[in-house]
Design a protein around this motif. Structure first.
Motif, short mmCIF file in Angstrom:
data_model
loop_
_atom_site.label_atom_id
_atom_site.label_comp_id
_atom_site.label_asym_id
_atom_site.label_seq_id
_atom_site.Cartn_x
_atom_site.Cartn_y
_atom_site.Cartn_z
N ALA A 228 -19.39 -51.58 18.58
CA ALA A 228 -20.31 -50.67 19.27
C ALA A 228 -20.63 -51.14 20.69
O ALA A 228 -21.35 -50.43 21.42
N LYS A 229 -20.13 -52.34 21.07
CA LYS A 229 -20.35 -52.89 22.42
C LYS A 229 -21.84 -52.97 22.76
O LYS A 229 -22.29 -52.48 23.80
N LEU A 230 -22.60 -53.59 21.86
CA LEU A 230 -24.04 -53.70 22.03
C LEU A 230 -24.43 -54.99 22.74
O LEU A 230 -23.66 -55.95 22.78
N LEU A 231 -25.62 -54.97 23.32
CA LEU A 231 -26.22 -56.20 23.86
C LEU A 231 -27.16 -56.83 22.84
O LEU A 231 -27.38 -58.04 22.85
N ALA A 232 -27.73 -56.00 21.97
CA ALA A 232 -28.64 -56.49 20.93
C ALA A 232 -28.71 -55.44 19.83
O ALA A 232 -28.39 -54.26 20.04
N MET A 233 -29.11 -55.89 18.63
CA MET A 233 -29.19 -55.00 17.48
C MET A 233 -30.44 -55.32 16.68
O MET A 233 -30.63 -56.48 16.26
N PRO A 234 -31.31 -54.33 16.42
CA PRO A 234 -32.48 -54.60 15.58
C PRO A 234 -32.06 -54.92 14.14
O PRO A 234 -31.11 -54.33 13.61
N ILE A 235 -32.79 -55.83 13.52
CA ILE A 235 -32.56 -56.20 12.12
C ILE A 235 -33.81 -55.81 11.33
O ILE A 235 -34.93 -56.16 11.73
N VAL A 236 -33.60 -55.12 10.22
CA VAL A 236 -34.73 -54.63 9.44
C VAL A 236 -34.66 -55.18 8.01
O VAL A 236 -33.63 -55.70 7.59
N ASP A 237 -35.77 -55.03 7.27
CA ASP A 237 -35.76 -55.42 5.87
C ASP A 237 -35.37 -54.21 5.01
O ASP A 237 -34.95 -53.18 5.55
N ILE A 245 -34.12 -59.49 15.76
CA ILE A 245 -33.11 -58.86 16.62
C ILE A 245 -31.91 -59.80 16.75
O ILE A 245 -32.07 -61.03 16.86
N LEU A 246 -30.72 -59.24 16.69
CA LEU A 246 -29.48 -60.00 16.85
C LEU A 246 -29.00 -59.81 18.28
O LEU A 246 -28.84 -58.67 18.74
N THR A 247 -28.76 -60.91 18.99
CA THR A 247 -28.32 -60.83 20.38
C THR A 247 -26.82 -61.05 20.49
O THR A 247 -26.18 -61.56 19.55
N VAL A 248 -26.26 -60.71 21.62
CA VAL A 248 -24.81 -60.73 21.79
C VAL A 248 -24.24 -62.14 21.65
O VAL A 248 -23.15 -62.32 21.11
N ASP A 249 -24.98 -63.16 22.12
CA ASP A 249 -24.44 -64.52 22.02
C ASP A 249 -24.33 -64.96 20.56
O ASP A 249 -23.38 -65.65 20.18
N ALA A 251 -23.88 -62.87 17.97
CA ALA A 251 -22.78 -62.10 17.38
C ALA A 251 -21.43 -62.69 17.76
O ALA A 251 -20.53 -62.83 16.92
N VAL A 252 -21.28 -63.07 19.02
CA VAL A 252 -20.04 -63.70 19.48
C VAL A 252 -19.82 -65.03 18.75
O VAL A 252 -18.70 -65.36 18.35
N GLY A 253 -20.89 -65.79 18.56
CA GLY A 253 -20.78 -67.06 17.84
C GLY A 253 -20.33 -66.87 16.41
O GLY A 253 -19.50 -67.65 15.90
N ILE A 254 -20.85 -65.85 15.73
CA ILE A 254 -20.44 -65.57 14.36
C ILE A 254 -18.96 -65.22 14.30
O ILE A 254 -18.20 -65.74 13.46
N LEU A 255 -18.51 -64.35 15.20
CA LEU A 255 -17.10 -63.94 15.21
C LEU A 255 -16.19 -65.11 15.52
O LEU A 255 -15.11 -65.25 14.92
N ALA A 256 -16.61 -65.98 16.44
CA ALA A 256 -15.81 -67.15 16.77
C ALA A 256 -15.68 -68.07 15.57
O ALA A 256 -14.59 -68.61 15.28
N GLU A 257 -16.78 -68.27 14.85
CA GLU A 257 -16.75 -69.13 13.66
C GLU A 257 -15.88 -68.54 12.56
O GLU A 257 -15.10 -69.25 11.92
N GLU A 258 -15.99 -67.23 12.35
CA GLU A 258 -15.18 -66.58 11.32
C GLU A 258 -13.69 -66.61 11.69
O GLU A 258 -12.84 -66.86 10.83
N ASP A 259 -13.38 -66.37 12.95
CA ASP A 259 -11.99 -66.41 13.39
C ASP A 259 -11.42 -67.83 13.28
O ASP A 259 -10.25 -68.02 12.91
N HIS A 260 -12.24 -68.83 13.60
CA HIS A 260 -11.82 -70.23 13.47
C HIS A 260 -11.50 -70.54 12.01
O HIS A 260 -10.50 -71.18 11.69
N GLU A 261 -12.35 -70.05 11.11
CA GLU A 261 -12.15 -70.29 9.68
C GLU A 261 -10.89 -69.59 9.19
O GLU A 261 -10.08 -70.19 8.46
#
Length: 452
Positions: A228-237, A245-249, A251-261
């Motif tokens: 979705a090319k977002l800068l941030a995403m609200p997180i709800v219960d 709120i989830l920020t772009v840095d 999200a990028v860190g999660i994807l980098a870790e998953e791709d590394h794995e």
């Protein structure tokens, strides 16, 4: 570049010298201040923990925090164990709650508890909230510090509210709009807020939010965030109340870790928890040896297949020359299909319910590849060893490429269906399977064509 390299060499020489006197520490501090942050992160990551701690101590607070935040959580934990100074409390207090939670996961329980007690009440409450979610839930990676707006605010009031509270939250570029019970109503981008009529109400300019539930899987949310090319995403219960709120840095860190794995497991190894150069040799060995043992045992199948067809090899010795070519072709074809489908699964282009379509697609791809390679094999083998051998080669390549492509496309989907990591089911196992099955196909075709 030359100046930086010279400074790095000087810093390394000072770190290696022992014991460190005051003069050397002062000189080390001067040299370290002349290095870019990226070089400092590299040095802290790749040096032994004692040297990394010494280098870290001579940095000023602001630069130390920047370097510390850039380190992976396992390395942060090791550095804290090596420091054991009041500087640690400052570092922990300045981290964002989600980063602090990741660090506490890597620390011994007693150390994490002691550091938690050193936080103020608000920081402790936010960190505890993040730690309350499962390890791979997106709630562990959100920031609970969120600047929110009320739909009844005017744009002028909202801008004043943002200016007054802009320092604490991790981001202010996307502002969630919530009701009195923190129910998420929508979001407003800061740019939209700046250009809107000051008399307009926030509720009038808000738009629906792309959001996620805190218990959702982190990789799925991060992939959706990226798509979705977002800068941030609200997180709800579970009741659509805003919790972070989830920020772009992040999200990028999660994807980098998953791709590394995935990259590590696709190659038949476990991912390293820290940088390659600073990982102990035995830890690197442990990350690889399990898969090598599994593959070595499974490769016995290939040996057993050769033993079954030993009499065929005795009759036509020339068949042995093509075994490496055929097994390599089958393994590579399967790996190509598996890698493509695994990535498609990861980014949401393919789902488990698409299994029939994937199989049909890979069947056609495999057959086309087999026809091309089979024609080449017939031409080369036929000219050198005769038409009969050329026919065996062409039919075998056609069959192996088709089989390997189907298996390679099928395995990741089967893994996803049973809840396993698709990368684990990919290249190593496919290579072994295609080796054994390819040999059976090869000798079966040779027996029929050559009349063995």
């Amino acid at each position: 570049m030359t100046s930086t390299s010279t400074t790095v060499e000087s810093v390394l020489a000072l770190l290696r010298s022992a014991p460190h006197g005051d003069f050397q520490l002062e000189q080390l501090g001067r040299e370290a201040r002349a290095l870019p942050v990226g070089e400092l992160v590299y040095l802290v990551e790749t040096r032994p923990s004692t040297e990394a701690a010494v280098l870290f101590r001579v940095l000023d607070k602001e630069r130390a925090l920047t370097v510390f935040e850039a380190l992976p959580a396992p390395h942060q934990a090791e550095l804290i164990s090596a420091l054991r100074t009041p500087q640690v409390a400052d570092l922990i207090g300045d981290l964002d709650p989600d980063d602090r939670a990741s660090l506490f996961d890597e620390l011994p329980a007693a150390v994490a508890e002691r550091l938690m007690h050193g936080l103020d009440a608000d920081e402790r409450a936010m960190t505890t909230a993040v730690l309350g979610y499962p390890r791979h839930a997106i709630g562990r990676y959100m920031s609970p510090e969120v600047l929110t707006l009320s739909p009844a605010m005017s744009v002028r009031e909202a801008l004043a509210h943002v200016r007054a509270h802009a320092v604490g939250p991790e981001t202010i570029y996307l502002l969630p709009v919530v009701d009195g019970s923190r129910g998420l109503l929508g979001v407003v981008g800061l740019r939209r807020l700046l250009v809107a009529d000051e008399q307009s109400l926030v509720g009038e300019i808000a738009h629906p939010a792309v959001h996620a539930v805190a218990t959702d899987d982190r990789e799925l949310v991060a992939r959706r965030f990226s798509a979705a090319k977002l800068l941030a995403m609200p997180i709800v219960d579970g009741e659509d109340r805003l919790v972070g709120i989830l920020t772009v840095d992040d999200a990028v860190g999660i994807l980098a870790e998953e791709d590394h794995e995935d990259t590590a497991r696709t190659g038949g190894a476990e991912p390293l928890p820290r940088s390659y150069l600073s990982t102990p040799i035995l830890r690197v060995v442990r990350s690889r040896i399990v898969w090598l043992l599994v593959l070595a045992v499974s490769a016995i199948l290939t040996v057993q297949v050769l033993e079954v067809f030993e009499d065929k090899l005795d009759q036509v010795v020339i068949l042995a020359l093509f075994i490496p070519l055929l097994t390599g072709t089958g393994g590579n074809t399967g790996n190509q299909a598996a890698t493509t489908v695994t990535r498609a699964l990861a980014v949401g282009e393919v789902r488990v319910r698409d299994l029939p379509r994937v199989v049909w697609r890979e069947l056609r791809v495999g057959m086309v590849l087999g026809v091309v390679l089979g024609a080449l094999g017939f031409l080369v083998a036929g000219l050198v060893y005769g038409v009969a051998i050329g026919t065996v080669m062409s039919l075998t390549l056609l069959s192996i490429c088709t089989m390997a492509a189907i298996v390679g496309g099928l395995m990741p989907l089967v893994a996803k269906k049973v809840g396993a990591d698709p990368a684990v089911f990919s290249n190593p196992f496919i290579s072994t399977f295609c080796d054994a099955t390819g040999l059976i196909i090869y000798f079966t075709i040779a027996t029929a064509v050559l009349g063995l």
